[in-house]
Design a protein around this motif. Structure first.
Motif, PDB file in Angstrom:
ATOM      1  N   HIS A 106       0.859  -1.254   0.107  1.00 11.93           N
ATOM      2  CA  HIS A 106      -0.078  -0.066   0.156  1.00 11.93           C
ATOM      3  C   HIS A 106       0.884   1.217   0.057  1.00 11.93           C
ATOM      4  O   HIS A 106       1.516   1.487   0.948  1.00 11.93           O
ATOM      5  CB  HIS A 106      -0.895   0.038   1.219  1.00 11.93           C
ATOM      6  CG  HIS A 106      -1.667   1.288   1.203  1.00 11.93           C
ATOM      7  ND1 HIS A 106      -3.183   1.244   1.338  1.00 11.93           N
ATOM      8  CD2 HIS A 106      -1.596   2.548   1.292  1.00 11.93           C
ATOM      9  CE1 HIS A 106      -3.831   2.206   1.481  1.00 11.93           C
ATOM     10  NE2 HIS A 106      -2.628   3.294   1.265  1.00 11.93           N
ATOM     11  N   ASP A 119       2.423   3.157   2.741  1.00  9.36           N
ATOM     12  CA  ASP A 119       1.651   4.273   2.597  1.00  9.36           C
ATOM     13  C   ASP A 119       2.645   5.633   2.518  1.00  9.36           C
ATOM     14  O   ASP A 119       2.003   6.609   2.912  1.00  9.36           O
ATOM     15  CB  ASP A 119       0.903   4.596   4.136  1.00  9.36           C
ATOM     16  CG  ASP A 119      -0.428   5.431   3.632  1.00  9.36           C
ATOM     17  OD1 ASP A 119      -0.847   5.403   2.346  1.00  9.36           O
ATOM     18  OD2 ASP A 119      -0.512   6.087   4.428  1.00  9.36           O
ATOM     19  N   HIS A 167      -5.033   0.537   6.295  1.00  9.41           N
ATOM     20  CA  HIS A 167      -5.000   1.129   7.838  1.00  9.41           C
ATOM     21  C   HIS A 167      -5.746   0.227   8.574  1.00  9.41           C
ATOM     22  O   HIS A 167      -5.281  -0.505   9.721  1.00  9.41           O
ATOM     23  CB  HIS A 167      -5.505   2.561   7.785  1.00  9.41           C
ATOM     24  CG  HIS A 167      -4.580   3.443   6.899  1.00  9.41           C
ATOM     25  ND1 HIS A 167      -3.408   3.877   7.284  1.00  9.41           N
ATOM     26  CD2 HIS A 167      -4.814   3.948   5.628  1.00  9.41           C
ATOM     27  CE1 HIS A 167      -2.736   4.548   6.237  1.00  9.41           C
ATOM     28  NE2 HIS A 167      -3.752   4.444   5.352  1.00  9.41           N
ATOM     29  N   HIS A 215      -9.122   2.667   1.373  1.00  8.09           N
ATOM     30  CA  HIS A 215      -8.910   2.702   2.750  1.00  8.09           C
ATOM     31  C   HIS A 215      -9.969   2.409   3.649  1.00  8.09           C
ATOM     32  O   HIS A 215     -11.105   2.612   3.173  1.00  8.09           O
ATOM     33  CB  HIS A 215      -8.411   4.324   3.010  1.00  8.09           C
ATOM     34  CG  HIS A 215      -7.267   4.687   2.081  1.00  8.09           C
ATOM     35  ND1 HIS A 215      -7.326   4.998   0.642  1.00  8.09           N
ATOM     36  CD2 HIS A 215      -6.021   4.942   2.416  1.00  8.09           C
ATOM     37  CE1 HIS A 215      -6.079   5.434   0.291  1.00  8.09           C
ATOM     38  NE2 HIS A 215      -5.275   4.947   1.474  1.00  8.09           N
ATOM     39  N   HIS A 226       1.108   5.210  -2.270  1.00 10.59           N
ATOM     40  CA  HIS A 226       0.661   6.049  -3.436  1.00 10.59           C
ATOM     41  C   HIS A 226       1.871   6.639  -4.170  1.00 10.59           C
ATOM     42  O   HIS A 226       2.731   7.451  -3.645  1.00 10.59           O
ATOM     43  CB  HIS A 226       0.206   7.410  -2.751  1.00 10.59           C
ATOM     44  CG  HIS A 226      -1.164   7.010  -2.075  1.00 10.59           C
ATOM     45  ND1 HIS A 226      -2.500   7.027  -2.229  1.00 10.59           N
ATOM     46  CD2 HIS A 226      -1.255   6.197  -0.672  1.00 10.59           C
ATOM     47  CE1 HIS A 226      -3.396   6.344  -1.409  1.00 10.59           C
ATOM     48  NE2 HIS A 226      -2.505   6.337  -0.430  1.00 10.59           N
TER      49      HIS A 226
HETATM   50 ZN    ZN Z   1      -3.087   5.189   1.463  1.00  9.40          ZN
END
Ligand code: ZN
Ligand code: GUN
Length: 438
Positions: free
Chosen positions: A76, A321, A270, A231, A78
């Motif tokens: 995970h 993340d 998360h 998420h 971005h």
């Molecule tokens: Zn994220």
């Protein structure tokens, strides 16, 4: 194609270690070797046993005294947030609105997307990460840039364009139909090309209207083999706003459940503040909880309940993340995961840490038949680690007597400096990337 015979200290996990003494959970060869051919591992074992299997033309690469492991897996992050890292914000929603939704607008420019994709893949390789599941921006061109670069480097990557049609700046919005059509076209273009895996990517419930969630559900039903990433329950204010937006659903997870988005290929980033019903449904549907410790500490989001979710039977993965997270290093990520668990009164033993970065994350991605171990027949995605990479590490290594202690040292003090080399489908790429950048 020429075979490669890699010599070094070889470590690969077979299953999740139950304790720090669970030596049956892994295979370790002190004078070990791997034989690589056509991007695959063809043999793993003691050097003397593997060396006799090499025949014809082959190159010998001696990585002693370094450790050879499966490449790290980051489930995970971005890729469009590389320049959001280290943005000063009080909490998740302030961070999203002040920095992240501003930065992602830059990806309307395909040249910017292509430039950052190049930086992103260089960074993955420098940090020893050979597979990642990434969120692109809302722009289809950002997903094009991501998958084109993954294909060029022959990396096994997952990713998808975010679908988001509300509660974000106008330039970042698609519509339910546009999100559907663009996702459909991207799946057609990229899924299964090279080693690419398309992941259906509704950003989170706050940024998708019920109409868009319907369309996401349709995509999921039409492509049941694809991953879904989103998420879930990261922050108290986020959860409260989500509940206001979907008052008919029993809880946050219930929204995704209502639209048919749960299952073993669904990755919930998360998953911190979960209700008992949500935990039970995640376990029943084998939906994956992806913990992001550096991000959760940085944004003050909360502490992931590792032991509680594991006891309940929820599949667990651990990720960086980026750019809510603060390091691209999976070693640093596990260091922070260890500290999160300490604050919860839980223990994370070093064998479990290294399992999670490799085979554990591969299992969570339903990809353990291809990556995450060094078993013969799997893809030759590897990382070579030096436990004496810095003077401080070398000094501490003089006190280390067991493998588990060495792994703990690597996790606690290591980062990209400990990554000597990264192999992707049998090709050594790290030195090449570093030389090209100097
Ligand atoms: Zn994220
Ligand atoms: N929730 C929705 N989008 C994001 C994001 O980009 N980062 C984090 N940490 N949480 C999110």
């Amino acid at each position: 194609m020429t075979q490669k015979l890699l010599r070094g200290r070889v470590l690969s996990f077979n299953e999740r270690p139950q304790s720090i003494d669970d030596h049956g959970a892994y295979q370790y060869f002190e004078d070990g070797a791997l034989l690589l051919a056509d991007g695959r591992i063809t043999a793993m074992g003691d050097y003397s046993d593997v060396a006799i299997k090499a025949s014809g033309e082959f190159e010998v690469i001696d990585h002693h005294p370094f450790l050879i492991l499966p490449g790290f897996i980051d489930p995970h992050l971005h890729f469009v947030q590389m320049q959001v890292v280290a943005s000063y914000a009080a909490n998740l929603l302030e961070w999203l609105n002040t920095y992240t939704f501003v930065e992602e607008q830059r990806f309307a420019d395909p040249d910017h997307g292509a430039r950052i994709a190049g930086e992103f893949f260089d960074t993955m390789i420098r940090f020893g990460t050979t597979t990642a599941a990434a969120y692109c921006s809302v722009h289809a061109a950002s997903a094009d840039a991501y998958f084109a670069e993954a294909e060029r480097r022959n990396m096994l990557m997952l990713g998808g364009k975010c679908m988001m049609d509300r509660n974000c700046p106008e330039p970042l919005r698609d519509t339910p139909q546009q999100g559907y059509d663009e996702t459909k076209a991207l799946i057609e273009k990229w899924h299964g090309r090279g080693r690419n895996h398309y992941a259906i990517t509704p950003r989170f419930a706050i940024t998708s209207s019920p109409e868009q969630m319907e369309m996401v559900g349709a995509l999921a039903a039409e492509h049941p083999d694809l991953h879904i990433q989103t998420h879930l329950s990261e922050n108290d204010a986020e959860i409260a706003f989500t509940r206001e937006l979907f008052p008919d659903q029993p809880d946050y997870l219930g929204i995704y459940e209502h639209y048919g988005l749960l299952g073993p290929k669904s990755l919930m980033g998360h998953a911190i503040h979960l209700e008992p019903r949500e935990i039970a449904r995640m376990a029943e549907t084998r939906t994956v909880a992806v913990s992001c410790p550096t991000s959760n500490l940085f944004l003050g989001s909360g502490l992931f309940d590792h032991d509680g979710l594991q006891a309940a039977g929820v599949p667990i993965a651990v990720a960086t993340d980026i750019g809510g997270g603060t390091s691209f290093s999976m070693l640093k990520t596990m260091d922070e995961f260890y500290k999160v668990l300490q604050l919860k009164g839980q223990r994370l033993n070093p064998l479990l840490s290294f399992y999670r970065m490799t085979r554990g994350n591969a299992e969570a991605l339903s990809l353990a038949d291809r990556i995450g171990s060094l078993n013969a027949g799997t893809d030759a995605d590897l990382v070579v680690l030096n436990s004496r990479a810095t003077p401080e590490m070398a000094l501490k290594m003089r006190r280390v007597e067991h493998l588990a202690e060495e792994l703990f040292l690597l996790q606690t003090l290591g980062d990209d400096r400990a990554v000597v080399e990264t192999y992707v489908a049998g090709e050594a790429l790290k030195r090449e990337v570093e030389e090209a950048r100097t």
